[in-house]
Scaffold this motif. Structure first.
Motif, mmCIF file in Angstrom:
data_model
loop_
_atom_site.group_PDB
_atom_site.id
_atom_site.type_symbol
_atom_site.label_atom_id
_atom_site.label_comp_id
_atom_site.label_asym_id
_atom_site.label_seq_id
_atom_site.Cartn_x
_atom_site.Cartn_y
_atom_site.Cartn_z
ATOM 1 N N THR A 41 -7.175 4.215 -4.596
ATOM 2 C CA THR A 41 -6.098 4.846 -5.345
ATOM 3 C C THR A 41 -6.416 6.338 -5.449
ATOM 4 N N LEU A 67 -1.415 3.590 -2.017
ATOM 5 C CA LEU A 67 -2.786 3.133 -1.812
ATOM 6 C C LEU A 67 -3.189 3.346 -0.360
ATOM 7 N N CYS A 120 0.831 -1.206 0.000
ATOM 8 C CA CYS A 120 0.000 0.000 0.000
ATOM 9 C C CYS A 120 0.870 1.262 0.000
ATOM 10 N N LEU A 159 -2.810 -5.148 -8.242
ATOM 11 C CA LEU A 159 -3.855 -4.146 -8.045
ATOM 12 C C LEU A 159 -4.915 -4.306 -9.124
#
Length: 266
Positions: free
Chosen positions: A36, A14, A9, A94
């Protein structure tokens, strides 16, 4: 794995939205929602020993994104990030976030999901499109089929006709009410009707849904070519019944189906 997810992340910019991400089989993956800069996404983190971080399972999702028809309903894979630390290899994938809900937490269906008519229509179309996709990937090896089918079903194999399959086509890899097909690690060549056979046999606890699978995919399942696919899935279930609870629970119905549908050599 939680540390790896946090690292992914941070590296990919993220925001983690999921306090209780979902574990995959044997703790190999950890997945959950993220945001995002543009939208909501889904982050899947995979762990593997470094010398095994390659090949069919490792690269399955990436190759599916690159090679499969866009008409097959699945989350778009936006980005991949690989790294190694503390003796492990990690991959962060992702994905597009889908509104669909996984139909069953267990691969084996235990309840009628009451899916809309459009779901079944899309299912047939998706599997037909997938079956016609050329690939040199292998989902089920012929050596396994010729060894395991006689050993665990008592049936001869005979001639095998091949097509392309998802390879792990069960109810915890399917979403609804709008059809979504998840987890493309295992896709590749398999006996004709393999996905249809797996979905049917994994539905045997719920007779109404099993009948609906059979009816929707009869153009594949009711052909001689699909015989090997059904026997292969039966062999897989019976082989794993002594070590996996959901296979153990399914073994009885699978044996009953074998007795009813096939002439066995022993």
């Amino acid at each position: 794995m939680h540390t790896a997810r946090a690292f992914a992340c941070k590296t990919l910019n993220l925001t983690d939205l999921d306090e209780t991400p979902l574990w995959g089989y044997a703790g190999r993956t950890l997945s959950g929602a993220v945001t995002t800069a543009q939208s909501t996404g889904w982050l899947r983190v995979v762990a593997e020993l470094p010398d095994k971080a390659h090949g069919k399972l490792w690269d399955g999702p990436k190759s599916a994104q690159e090679l499969l028809p866009v008409a097959i309903p699945r989350p778009v894979l936006h980005r991949i990030y690989d790294w190694q630390t503390a003796g492990w290899a990690y991959r962060a994938e992702l994905y597009q976030h889908m509104d669909a809900t996984v139909i069953s937490r267990s691969p084996v269906l235990e309840h009628d999901p009451a899916l809309p008519e459009a779901w079944w229509t899309k299912l047939r179309t998706a599997l037909d499109s997938l079956a016609d996709t050329p690939t040199d990937r292998i989902a089920v090896r012929e050596e396994y089929i010729r060894r395991a089918v006689p050993e665990f079903t008592g049936c001869d194999v005979g001639e095998i006709t091949w097509s392309t399959a998802h390879g792990d086509f069960h109810w915890s890899n399917l979403g609804g009410p709008d059809l979504t097909i998840l987890d493309w690690e295992s896709w590749g060549r398999a006996p004709v009707g393999f996905d249809a056979a797996q979905l049917y046999l994994y539905s045997l606890h719920t007779s109404a849904t099993a009948s609906r699978v059979r009816r929707t995919l009869a153009h594949v399942l009711d052909t001689p070519a699909a015989r090997v696919a059904e026997l292969t899935v039966c062999a897989q279930v019976l082989q794993a019944a002594d070590r996996t609870p959901f296979y153990r629970d399914l073994a009885g119905p699978v044996k009953e189906y074998l007795d009813a549908a096939y002439e066995r050599t022993r």
